[in-house]
Write an enzyme that holds these catalytic residues in place. Structure first.
Site, short mmCIF file in Angstrom:
data_model
loop_
_atom_site.label_atom_id
_atom_site.label_comp_id
_atom_site.label_asym_id
_atom_site.label_seq_id
_atom_site.Cartn_x
_atom_site.Cartn_y
_atom_site.Cartn_z
N GLY A 54 14.70 -112.43 34.81
CA GLY A 54 16.12 -112.09 34.72
C GLY A 54 16.62 -112.28 33.31
O GLY A 54 15.99 -112.96 32.49
N CYS A 81 8.79 -115.84 34.75
CA CYS A 81 9.72 -115.88 33.62
C CYS A 81 11.00 -116.64 34.00
O CYS A 81 10.95 -117.85 34.17
CB CYS A 81 10.02 -114.46 33.14
SG CYS A 81 10.68 -114.41 31.45
N TYR A 82 12.14 -115.97 34.18
CA TYR A 82 13.35 -116.69 34.60
C TYR A 82 13.13 -117.40 35.92
O TYR A 82 13.66 -118.50 36.14
CB TYR A 82 14.52 -115.71 34.72
CG TYR A 82 15.83 -116.39 35.13
CD1 TYR A 82 16.70 -116.87 34.18
CD2 TYR A 82 16.15 -116.57 36.48
CE1 TYR A 82 17.89 -117.52 34.55
CE2 TYR A 82 17.32 -117.21 36.86
CZ TYR A 82 18.18 -117.67 35.89
OH TYR A 82 19.34 -118.32 36.27
N HIS A 166 4.74 -111.82 32.31
CA HIS A 166 5.02 -110.86 33.39
C HIS A 166 3.71 -110.27 33.94
O HIS A 166 3.16 -109.32 33.38
CB HIS A 166 5.92 -109.73 32.90
CG HIS A 166 7.33 -110.16 32.66
ND1 HIS A 166 8.27 -110.22 33.67
CD2 HIS A 166 7.94 -110.60 31.54
CE1 HIS A 166 9.42 -110.66 33.17
NE2 HIS A 166 9.25 -110.90 31.88
N GLU A 168 3.39 -108.47 36.51
CA GLU A 168 3.62 -107.23 37.23
C GLU A 168 3.48 -105.98 36.37
O GLU A 168 3.36 -104.87 36.89
CB GLU A 168 5.01 -107.24 37.89
CG GLU A 168 6.19 -107.20 36.92
CD GLU A 168 6.63 -108.56 36.43
OE1 GLU A 168 7.82 -108.70 36.06
OE2 GLU A 168 5.80 -109.49 36.40
N SER A 220 13.04 -80.28 53.65
CA SER A 220 13.48 -79.67 52.40
C SER A 220 12.36 -78.96 51.66
O SER A 220 12.62 -78.21 50.72
CB SER A 220 14.06 -80.75 51.49
OG SER A 220 13.04 -81.64 51.06
N ASP A 224 8.43 -86.01 50.65
CA ASP A 224 9.04 -87.07 51.45
C ASP A 224 9.55 -86.56 52.79
O ASP A 224 9.31 -87.17 53.84
CB ASP A 224 10.18 -87.73 50.66
CG ASP A 224 9.72 -88.23 49.30
OD1 ASP A 224 8.53 -88.59 49.18
OD2 ASP A 224 10.52 -88.25 48.37
N LYS A 380 6.19 -93.87 46.37
CA LYS A 380 5.70 -92.49 46.45
C LYS A 380 4.22 -92.41 46.78
O LYS A 380 3.80 -91.60 47.62
CB LYS A 380 5.98 -91.75 45.15
CG LYS A 380 5.49 -90.31 45.10
CD LYS A 380 6.24 -89.42 46.08
CE LYS A 380 7.64 -89.14 45.57
NZ LYS A 380 8.33 -88.15 46.43
#
Length: 527
Positions: A54, A81-82, A166, A168, A220, A224, A380
């Site tokens: 953050g 981190c934060y 990090h 991630e 559509s 998705d 996705k």
């Protein structure tokens, strides 16, 4: 119910990536605001918690903090981190501003054997101005970096861990393995989040939600909506009526492809509605992108409501008119997790809205349908994996992402029939050339590509005559999950060929440019 992890978001730009990496370890997770109610978080029955990074300092007034129920749960915790600093602060350790901040690549040196990483030094991505100067009681330093004497720490007895880098992001190559070790080895979560388990849980949830009522599926032509409709059809069979609304805002040849594919593949009832004129009239004179999205969302739902009234006379499988006796009351939408995040839907109200999504924030507040959103918490690539598991053909599963509002958000400025025809033709040329070059489709490097028509005219020369026509922009990106994306390094020869064909074959365009902006700071779509 599969095992799960709760991720608490302290305002990190990377929070969604944490969720993505946990899902890659085949463990389900959900993202919550840091101050989410305890009952909402614990309803997930998490096996552990991850605290995101953050932008704040733990000593600032009003800074996010760890809620008491998390510490009282006795479950494993990983602070990033934060999140590491907040964990330190909550447990009585010390956090101070660093004399030398760490932003960008760094090397992490493990100090002792730890469950999260091996003993060899490894590269990592850092982004922090504060650092831990004294860990809480029971914690031991596990790693250091050049500017952080405590780059990682842990209380192995309580299974509390913190990392100042990090894991991630892709810039920390071993980060995915660090997160996997935490959720699987430390938390004991079983890696059972697979396409088969997703389908099984979704089918059960759909059946419980709709009962014996009729269900409308908004088809559509995008990946998705196709997978969402297939999932619901798998759950309720003939209760589903797929409705395809031709908004006049689709890509070249798409309406015909959609109708043909769905009637053959699903064996479901498909009602096609030609509403192109209605949408164009509603969009006349409108140039603001948010207003465009709202108009398309409103018109889309109103047309569905009219269709539902017509379908109301159809008997339900039980012989009545659905669970309420009034026909179709449920609407299937292909909302996916990035839609929810970018739109700041109710459960993400702590995140600043980036834009309104037709599938989330673009819908009118009052409508006659209860939404069925089987893909709402999928990324996705998870949607595509589920689509393949449901037996949908590759050409449908690997179709490019397409925005709910259609070409209205790629036709910048006023949307007219003439400008849409121009845009379709240019876009078809780009896709044809990319496909011929093997740069589109499953396994290809390019994740998404399209043309944007700009409301900008420029001077050109054709056949010794002056022209004053519109410009088109090519957008092509590479992305794993569409939460972040980089511009695709397309071959110059291909770009030259596409530009030459568009200018020569599409009347009204005399200039082509290439968008080389990543996401962030830009979004993939221009509007």
């Amino acid at each position: 119910m599969t095992d799960s992890i709760a991720i608490l978001d302290f305002g990190s730009q990377y929070a969604q990536l944490i969720a993505r990496r946990v899902r890659e370890a085949h463990v389900y997770c959900e993202l919550f605001p840091w101050d989410a109610p305890a009952d909402k978080v614990m309803a997930l029955k998490p096996k552990g918690f991850i605290l995101s990074g953050g932008p704040r300092s733990v000593y600032e007034d009003g800074a996010p903090h760890i809620q008491k129920f998390i510490l009282d749960s006795g479950l494993p915790i990983l602070g990033i981190c934060y999140g590491m600093q907040a964990l330190t602060f909550a447990l009585g350790g010390k956090v101070h501003p660093s004399a030398e901040r760490e932003y960008g690549p760094s090397t992490v040196h493990p100090l002792s054997p730890a469950p999260l990483f091996a003993s060899a030094p490894f590269p990592a991505w850092t982004s922090h101005g504060d650092r831990i100067t004294r860990p809480p009681e029971g914690f031991a330093p596990l790693a250091r970096s050049e500017n952080s004497p405590i780059a990682a720490m842990g209380d192995l007895q309580r299974k509390y861990y913190g990392v100042q880098f990090h894991p991630e992001v892709k810039h920390t190559p071993s980060g995915a393995e660090i997160l996997r070790r935490f959720v699987v080895d430390v938390c004991g979560a079983k890696p059972e989040w697979t396409p088969a388990s997703i389908i099984e849980e979704s089918v059960e949830r759909i059946r419980k939600q709709v009962g014996e009522a009729r269900v409308l599926a908004a088809v559509s032509g995008g990946v998705d909506s196709a997978v969402a409709a297939a999932m619901v059809h798998d759950a309720v069979g003939d209760q589903l009526v797929a409705v395809f609304v031709d908004t006049g805002l689709l890509r070249q040849g798409e309406p015909e492809q959609v109708v043909s594919a769905f009637r053959k593949l699903l064996g479901a009832e498909l009602v096609a509605v030609d509403a192109a004129g209605e949408f164009l009239r509603a969009l006349r004179g409108v140039t603001d992108p948010e207003q465009k999205r709202k108009i398309v969302g409103e018109k889309f739902i109103r047309i569905f409501e009219r269709q539902a009234m017509r379908i109301a006379g159809y008997p339900s499988p039980s012989g009545g008119r659905g669970a309420t006796g009034e026909g179709a009351h449920f609407l299937v939408q292909g909302t996916i997790y990035p839609d929810v995040v970018e739109s700041s839907a109710p459960e993400r109200d702590k995140v600043e809205r980036i834009k309104t999504h037709h599938n989330v924030g673009g819908l009118p507040e009052e409508m006659q349908f209860e939404l069925v959103e089987p893909l709402r918490y999928l990324f996705k690539d998870e949607v595509r994996a589920v689509g393949e598991a449901l037996g949908l053909p590759p050409e449908l599963v690997w179709r490019q992402p397409f925005p709910g509002p259609g070409l209205t958000v790629r036709c910048l400025g006023e949307v007219t029939a003439e400008r849409l025809a121009r845009l379709r033709a240019a876009d078809a040329i780009l896709i044809e050339e990319l496909s011929t070059a093997g740069l589109m489709g499953k396994g290809a490097d390019t994740s998404q590509a399209f043309v944007v028509l700009l409301p900008v005219r420029s001077v050109g020369v054709m056949g010794d005559q002056r022209t004053y026509q519109e410009a088109a922009a090519i957008r092509a990106v590479v992305s794993e999950d569409f939460m972040t994306a980089d511009w695709a390094r397309l071959p110059h020869e291909l770009l030259a060929r596409v530009s030459n064909r568009i200018v020569n074959e599409v009347h009204g365009i005399n200039r082509v440019v290439y968008d080389i902006t990543s996401k962030p700071p830009a979004t993939i779509e221009w509007e």
